[in-house]
Design a protein around this motif. Structure first.
Motif, short mmCIF file in Angstrom:
data_model
loop_
_atom_site.label_atom_id
_atom_site.label_comp_id
_atom_site.label_asym_id
_atom_site.label_seq_id
_atom_site.Cartn_x
_atom_site.Cartn_y
_atom_site.Cartn_z
N SER A 115 0.82 -1.28 0.05
CA SER A 115 -0.07 -0.07 0.12
C SER A 115 0.91 1.44 -0.07
CB SER A 115 -0.91 -0.14 1.25
OG SER A 115 -1.76 0.87 1.11
N ASN A 116 0.58 2.23 -0.73
CA ASN A 116 1.30 3.49 -0.77
C ASN A 116 2.54 3.47 -1.75
OD1 ASN A 116 0.69 6.07 0.17
ND2 ASN A 116 2.66 5.85 1.46
N VAL A 117 2.68 2.50 -2.38
CA VAL A 117 4.07 2.24 -3.17
C VAL A 117 3.91 2.95 -4.24
CG1 VAL A 117 3.41 0.05 -4.39
CG2 VAL A 117 5.62 0.70 -3.98
N GLY A 118 2.74 3.51 -5.01
CA GLY A 118 2.53 4.53 -5.99
C GLY A 118 1.90 3.63 -7.23
N LYS A 119 1.11 2.45 -6.89
CA LYS A 119 0.56 1.92 -8.10
C LYS A 119 -0.46 2.75 -8.81
CE LYS A 119 -1.18 -1.27 -5.19
NZ LYS A 119 -0.28 -0.64 -3.96
N SER A 120 -1.40 3.29 -8.12
CA SER A 120 -2.46 4.17 -8.98
C SER A 120 -1.81 5.38 -9.34
CB SER A 120 -3.44 4.51 -7.78
OG SER A 120 -4.06 3.48 -7.07
N SER A 121 -0.67 6.00 -8.85
CA SER A 121 -0.07 7.18 -9.55
C SER A 121 0.57 6.48 -10.65
CB SER A 121 0.99 7.58 -8.42
OG SER A 121 0.68 7.91 -7.49
N ILE A 138 -5.86 8.28 -6.28
CA ILE A 138 -4.66 8.13 -5.54
C ILE A 138 -5.11 8.80 -4.09
CG2 ILE A 138 -2.81 7.88 -7.20
CD1 ILE A 138 -2.37 10.87 -6.80
N GLY A 184 -3.96 2.10 1.67
CA GLY A 184 -4.90 1.36 1.86
C GLY A 184 -6.27 1.74 0.99
N LYS A 185 -5.89 2.72 0.34
CA LYS A 185 -7.47 3.13 -0.49
C LYS A 185 -7.71 2.27 -1.47
CE LYS A 185 -9.74 6.94 -0.38
NZ LYS A 185 -10.44 7.26 0.91
N THR A 186 -6.90 1.71 -2.49
CA THR A 186 -7.52 0.65 -3.43
C THR A 186 -7.79 -0.78 -2.74
OG1 THR A 186 -6.15 1.90 -4.87
CG2 THR A 186 -6.93 -0.07 -5.65
N GLY A 189 -3.30 -2.73 -2.25
CA GLY A 189 -2.10 -2.72 -1.89
C GLY A 189 -2.09 -3.60 -0.57
N LYS A 214 9.00 6.14 -7.06
CA LYS A 214 9.42 7.28 -6.38
C LYS A 214 10.87 7.61 -6.38
CE LYS A 214 5.49 6.23 -3.28
NZ LYS A 214 4.90 6.68 -1.81
N ASP A 264 12.47 9.63 -7.55
CA ASP A 264 12.81 11.22 -7.18
C ASP A 264 13.11 11.47 -5.63
OD1 ASP A 264 9.87 12.13 -5.94
OD2 ASP A 264 9.86 10.59 -7.22
N ALA A 315 6.43 9.13 -10.68
CA ALA A 315 5.33 9.88 -11.31
C ALA A 315 5.43 10.95 -11.16
CB ALA A 315 4.00 9.24 -10.63
N ARG A 316 6.38 11.64 -10.08
CA ARG A 316 6.67 13.16 -9.80
C ARG A 316 7.52 13.63 -10.96
NH1 ARG A 316 6.68 14.85 -4.13
NH2 ARG A 316 4.61 14.23 -4.39
P1 GTP Z 1 -2.90 1.93 -2.32
O1 GTP Z 1 -4.10 2.36 -3.14
O2 GTP Z 1 -3.04 2.36 -0.88
O3 GTP Z 1 -2.32 0.49 -2.52
O4 GTP Z 1 -1.77 2.73 -2.81
P2 GTP Z 1 -0.84 2.92 -4.15
O5 GTP Z 1 -0.04 1.93 -4.31
O6 GTP Z 1 -2.03 3.15 -5.12
O7 GTP Z 1 -0.09 4.38 -4.11
P3 GTP Z 1 -0.84 5.88 -4.87
O8 GTP Z 1 -0.42 5.88 -6.16
O9 GTP Z 1 -1.95 6.24 -4.29
O10 GTP Z 1 0.35 6.67 -4.07
C1 GTP Z 1 0.75 6.85 -2.63
C2 GTP Z 1 1.62 8.09 -2.24
O11 GTP Z 1 2.59 8.14 -2.96
C3 GTP Z 1 0.53 9.48 -2.74
O12 GTP Z 1 0.67 10.45 -1.83
C4 GTP Z 1 1.44 9.84 -4.08
O13 GTP Z 1 1.36 11.39 -4.19
C5 GTP Z 1 2.70 9.51 -3.94
N1 GTP Z 1 3.66 9.17 -4.82
C6 GTP Z 1 3.40 8.16 -5.92
N2 GTP Z 1 4.26 8.32 -6.88
C7 GTP Z 1 5.10 9.15 -6.53
C8 GTP Z 1 6.54 9.35 -6.92
O14 GTP Z 1 6.87 8.99 -8.24
N3 GTP Z 1 7.23 10.22 -6.29
C9 GTP Z 1 6.63 10.92 -5.23
N4 GTP Z 1 7.59 11.66 -4.45
N5 GTP Z 1 5.53 10.49 -4.54
C10 GTP Z 1 4.65 9.78 -5.11
#
Ligand code: GTP
Ligand code: MG
Length: 209
Positions: A33-39, A53, A58-60, A79, A144, A146, A177-178
Motif C-alpha cells: 500500500s502507498n508504493v505508487g500503483k495508482s499514480s 490516488i 489502503g485506499k485501493t 495494496g 518514487k 525522485d 510519477a513526480r
Molecule cells: P494503495 O491504493 O493504498 O495500495 O496505494 P498505491 O500503491 O496506489 O499508491 P498511490 O499511487 O496512491 O500513491 C501513494 C502516495 O505516494 C501518494 O501520496 C502519491 O502522491 C505518492 N507518490 C506516488 N508516486 C510518487 C512518486 O513518483 N514520487 C513521489 N515523491 N511521490 C509519489
C-alpha cells in the motif's frame, strides 16, 4: 512505441470470476500500500486522478480494471502491508490477489512495485517467495526514485537481484510519477508482451472458473 490513446475505467471486482468481458490481455500492478500503483497508472494514461490516488494508504481495496485502446486492460491491485487493517481483511486481500494471479490465463505480465525509499519489506519477500514457488514471472519497478540518491538506487537493485533468482539489473525498472521518469520503459515492455501470445501461467491449459 506503444501509445495509450484511450483509457476507460471499466469495473472493480473482488473475485476473478467477476472480471469484465471481453477477456483481453491484462497487465497487473502489485505492491505494498502507498508504493505508487495508482499514480503509475495515472501517469501511463496521462491523466490525474484516473486510478484514484490518496495520501491515506489502503485506499485501493478492490481489483480495478482499466481498458486501454480497446485492446488490453491495466489492472490496479489492492495494496498489501497496510498495518491498520484487521487480520480478516489481510486474509481477504491474500485470497483476492492469489485468486487473481493463480487463475488468470489472460495475465500477460505482473509488475511488482517496490518503493525505492522504503526498500524491501517482509511482505515483499513473502510475495516474491510465493511467486517463485508458483513459477510466476514478473517485472520489478522501483518507484518514487525522485526521493532517493543514485547510490541508494544501486543498493535497492542489488537487494532485489539477490532475492529474485534469475532477475538481472535490466529487468528492474525505475519510475517516478513526480518526475515523469521511466514511463517509456514500462510501455516498451508491455508492447513486447502484447506481441507475444503466452500468458504467465506455467500451465497454459488451465481453465479459470
Ligand atoms: P494503495 O491504493 O493504498 O495500495 O496505494 P498505491 O500503491 O496506489 O499508491 P498511490 O499511487 O496512491 O500513491 C501513494 C502516495 O505516494 C501518494 O501520496 C502519491 O502522491 C505518492 N507518490 C506516488 N508516486 C510518487 C512518486 O513518483 N514520487 C513521489 N515523491 N511521490 C509519489
Ligand atoms: Mg491505489
Amino acid at each position: 512505441m506503444l501509445r495509450i490513446k484511450q483509457a476507460t475505467f471499466i469495473k472493480s471486482i473482488v473475485q476473478l470470476k467477476d472480471r469484465p468481458t471481453p477477456f483481453l490481455t491484462e497487465f497487473a500492478f502489485a505492491g505494498r500500500s502507498n508504493v505508487g500503483k495508482s499514480s503509475l497508472i495515472n501517469s501511463l494514461v496521462n491523466r490525474h486522478n484516473f486510478a484514484r490516488i490518496s495520501k491515506s494508504p489502503g485506499k485501493t481495496r478492490t481489483i480495478n480494471y482499466f481498458l486501454i485502446n480497446e485492446s488490453f486492460y491495466l489492472v490496479d491491485l489492492p495494496g498489501y502491508g497496510f498495518a491498520r487493517v484487521s487480520e480478516d481483511e489481510k486474509k481477504k486481500w491474500h485470497y483476492m490477489i492469489e485468486d487473481y494471479i493463480i487463475k488468470n490465463e489472460f495475465l500477460r505480465r505482473l509488475f511488482v512495485l517496490i518503493d525505492s525509499k522504503v526498500g524491501l519489506q517482509k511482505n515483499d519477500y513473502q510475495l516474491f517467495e510465493w511467486l517463485h514457488q508458483l513459477s510466476i514471472p514478473y517485472t520489478v519497478i522501483l518507484t518514487k526514485i525522485d526521493k532517493i540518491q543514485r547510490h541508494i538506487l544501486k543498493n535497492r537493485m542489488k537487494e532485489i537481484e539477490h532475492i529474485s533468482s534469475g532477475i538481472q539489473e535490466n529487468d528492474i525498472l525505475h519510475f517516478s510519477a513526480r518526475k515523469r521518469v521511466g514511463k517509456e520503459d514500462i510501455l516498451r515492455i508491455m508492447e513486447q508482451f502484447l506481441k507475444s501470445s503466452k500468458g504467465v501461467l506455467p500451465n497454459t491449459n488451465f481453465k479459470s472458473t
